[in-house]
Design an enzyme around this catalytic site. Structure first.
Site, PDB file in Angstrom:
ATOM      1  N   HIS A  34      -0.532 -46.704 -25.517  1.00 45.92           N
ATOM      2  CA  HIS A  34      -0.244 -47.394 -26.523  1.00 45.92           C
ATOM      3  C   HIS A  34      -1.429 -48.401 -26.991  1.00 45.92           C
ATOM      4  CE1 HIS A  34       0.617 -50.504 -23.541  1.00 45.92           C
ATOM      5  NE2 HIS A  34       1.331 -49.678 -22.862  1.00 45.92           N
ATOM      6  N   GLU A  35      -1.256 -49.389 -28.008  1.00 42.37           N
ATOM      7  CA  GLU A  35      -2.048 -50.208 -28.368  1.00 42.37           C
ATOM      8  C   GLU A  35      -2.611 -51.136 -27.346  1.00 42.37           C
ATOM      9  OE1 GLU A  35      -3.776 -50.317 -31.133  1.00 42.37           O
ATOM     10  OE2 GLU A  35      -2.723 -48.815 -32.168  1.00 42.37           O
ATOM     11  N   HIS A  37      -3.072 -50.359 -24.308  1.00 43.02           N
ATOM     12  CA  HIS A  37      -4.337 -49.637 -23.377  1.00 43.02           C
ATOM     13  C   HIS A  37      -5.271 -49.465 -24.321  1.00 43.02           C
ATOM     14  CE1 HIS A  37      -0.639 -47.470 -21.825  1.00 43.02           C
ATOM     15  NE2 HIS A  37      -1.239 -47.830 -20.621  1.00 43.02           N
TER      16      HIS A  37
HETATM   17  P1  AMP Z   1      -0.134 -48.630 -17.250  1.00 42.52           P
HETATM   18  O1  AMP Z   1      -0.312 -47.250 -18.043  1.00 42.52           O
HETATM   19  O2  AMP Z   1       1.352 -49.057 -17.599  1.00 42.52           O
HETATM   20  O3  AMP Z   1      -0.082 -48.419 -15.674  1.00 42.52           O
HETATM   21  O4  AMP Z   1      -0.959 -49.661 -17.641  1.00 42.52           O
HETATM   22  C1  AMP Z   1      -2.492 -49.229 -17.399  1.00 42.52           C
HETATM   23  C2  AMP Z   1      -3.004 -50.702 -18.061  1.00 42.52           C
HETATM   24  O5  AMP Z   1      -2.713 -50.872 -19.216  1.00 42.52           O
HETATM   25  C3  AMP Z   1      -2.851 -51.994 -16.940  1.00 42.52           C
HETATM   26  O6  AMP Z   1      -4.092 -52.542 -16.754  1.00 42.52           O
HETATM   27  C4  AMP Z   1      -1.608 -52.581 -17.721  1.00 42.52           C
HETATM   28  O7  AMP Z   1      -1.949 -53.969 -17.377  1.00 42.52           O
HETATM   29  C5  AMP Z   1      -2.466 -52.390 -19.256  1.00 42.52           C
HETATM   30  N1  AMP Z   1      -1.255 -52.700 -20.268  1.00 42.52           N
HETATM   31  C6  AMP Z   1      -0.194 -52.248 -20.198  1.00 42.52           C
HETATM   32  N2  AMP Z   1       0.783 -52.606 -21.292  1.00 42.52           N
HETATM   33  C7  AMP Z   1      -0.112 -53.548 -21.949  1.00 42.52           C
HETATM   34  C8  AMP Z   1      -0.262 -54.520 -22.947  1.00 42.52           C
HETATM   35  N3  AMP Z   1       1.043 -54.429 -23.627  1.00 42.52           N
HETATM   36  N4  AMP Z   1      -1.269 -55.208 -23.284  1.00 42.52           N
HETATM   37  C9  AMP Z   1      -2.474 -55.206 -22.603  1.00 42.52           C
HETATM   38  N5  AMP Z   1      -2.529 -54.410 -21.556  1.00 42.52           N
HETATM   39  C10 AMP Z   1      -1.499 -53.607 -21.203  1.00 42.52           C
END
Ligand code: AMP
Length: 280
Positions: A34-35, A37
């Site tokens: 998503h945005e 990432h």
């Molecule tokens: P995930 O795929 O949920 O394990 O997240 C991968 C990375 O994206 C991690 O470093 C999260 O902290 C970051 N992340 C997830 N959601 C957000 C968000 N809304 N804004 C910024 N970074 C995010």
């Protein structure tokens, strides 16, 4: 964009980049991009010559009763996004390569992993530490880019990098939110329209505490009570914790220090566990 599934091939590609003097930034993800990432991809691109995005739903950070099997997965869409965003490498390892049958090593952390989310998810950060250590050893990054949305994870990884002497600089990007304030998360895909509406109360609750601090109220108990009360107005939200902690070590604080205190929340929205935070 080059898609790599093999550990050896990824390591080799990274070694070649390093030999050419190119700096590598790695963005570890579990996919369902998503945005939030994408904002990390941008920061990676600004810091380094080569961007490696890993996509791996890491089984060891889920407890048996958690949502590993129902975690959103949409690989074709994710690869399309990475291509469009001109990511250099997507590392897509197989679970059996990351955790072969004789796998018996884990990376344990003794402080940060035990508090906040670590209380209700006792092995979660062991799984996070282990998979990130592996990714660091495979991708050999100069920079790792993570999001503030998972603030405890960011603090844990900062400690891991320093304590285990990885020559890596951690970059922490701000939380990306929808226009209405909801923090973007892959798990949001599982929210119905009505659940999503209720989930908005999480950020609103955090903002209500922020407003109190602007009036000079800096007592943590008072702010935690405000957030808990706000969340309690929704019949579908169940509070797991509301904490005011120091940004550096995630330890409880009695009073807010501007720019240094994190207000962090975890809730159940029906069957989904959601987290959010703001720096006060
Ligand atoms: P995930 O795929 O949920 O394990 O997240 C991968 C990375 O994206 C991690 O470093 C999260 O902290 C970051 N992340 C997830 N959601 C957000 C968000 N809304 N804004 C910024 N970074 C995010």
């Amino acid at each position: 964009m080059r898609l790599i599934k093999s550990v050896e091939e990824m390591q080799q590609a990274s070694l070649e980049c390093r030999m050419m003097g190119r700096k590598i930034a790695c963005v570890p993800t579990m996919g369902a991009l998503h945005e939030g990432h994408l904002s990390l991809f941008e920061q990676a691109k600004e810091s380094a010559d080569v961007v490696v995005v890993s996509i791996f739903v890491n089984p060891t950070q889920f407890a048996p009763n958690e949502d590993f099997h129902s975690y959103p997965r949409d690989l074709d869409r994710d690869l399309g996004i990475c291509q469009e965003k001109a990511v250099d490498f997507v590392f897509l390892p197989e679970a059996d390569d990351m955790y072969p049958p004789d796998h018996s090593f884990f990376v344990g952390e003794e402080e940060i992993s035990k508090i906040l989310c670590g209380v209700s998810r006792p092995n979660h950060f062991r799984g996070v530490s282990t998979i990130c250590t592996k990714l660091f050893n495979i991708i050999l990054p100069d920079f790792v880019v993570v999001g503030m949305k998972d603030a405890q994870q960011a603090v844990l990884l900062n400690r891991l990098i320093r304590n285990l002497h990885f020559p890596i600089e951690l970059i922490v990007g701000p939380t990306v939110r929808d226009d209405d304030g909801l923090a973007l998360s892959s798990r949001n895909m599982g929210l119905s329209e009505s659940q999503r509406k209720e989930a908005l109360k999480i950020y609103q609750a955090l903002c209500s505490a922020q407003q109190l601090t602007e009036k000079g109220i800096i007592n943590s108990d008072r702010l935690i009570a405000e957030v808990t009360n706000h969340l309690g107005q929704s019949l579908r939200l169940r509070v797991i914790y509301v904490k005011a902690v120091n940004l550096d070590d995630m330890k409880d604080v009695r009073e807010v220090t501007s720019g240094q205190t994190l207000l962090a929340v975890a809730v159940w929205m029906d069957q989904l566990r959601l987290i959010d935070n703001i720096v006060l």
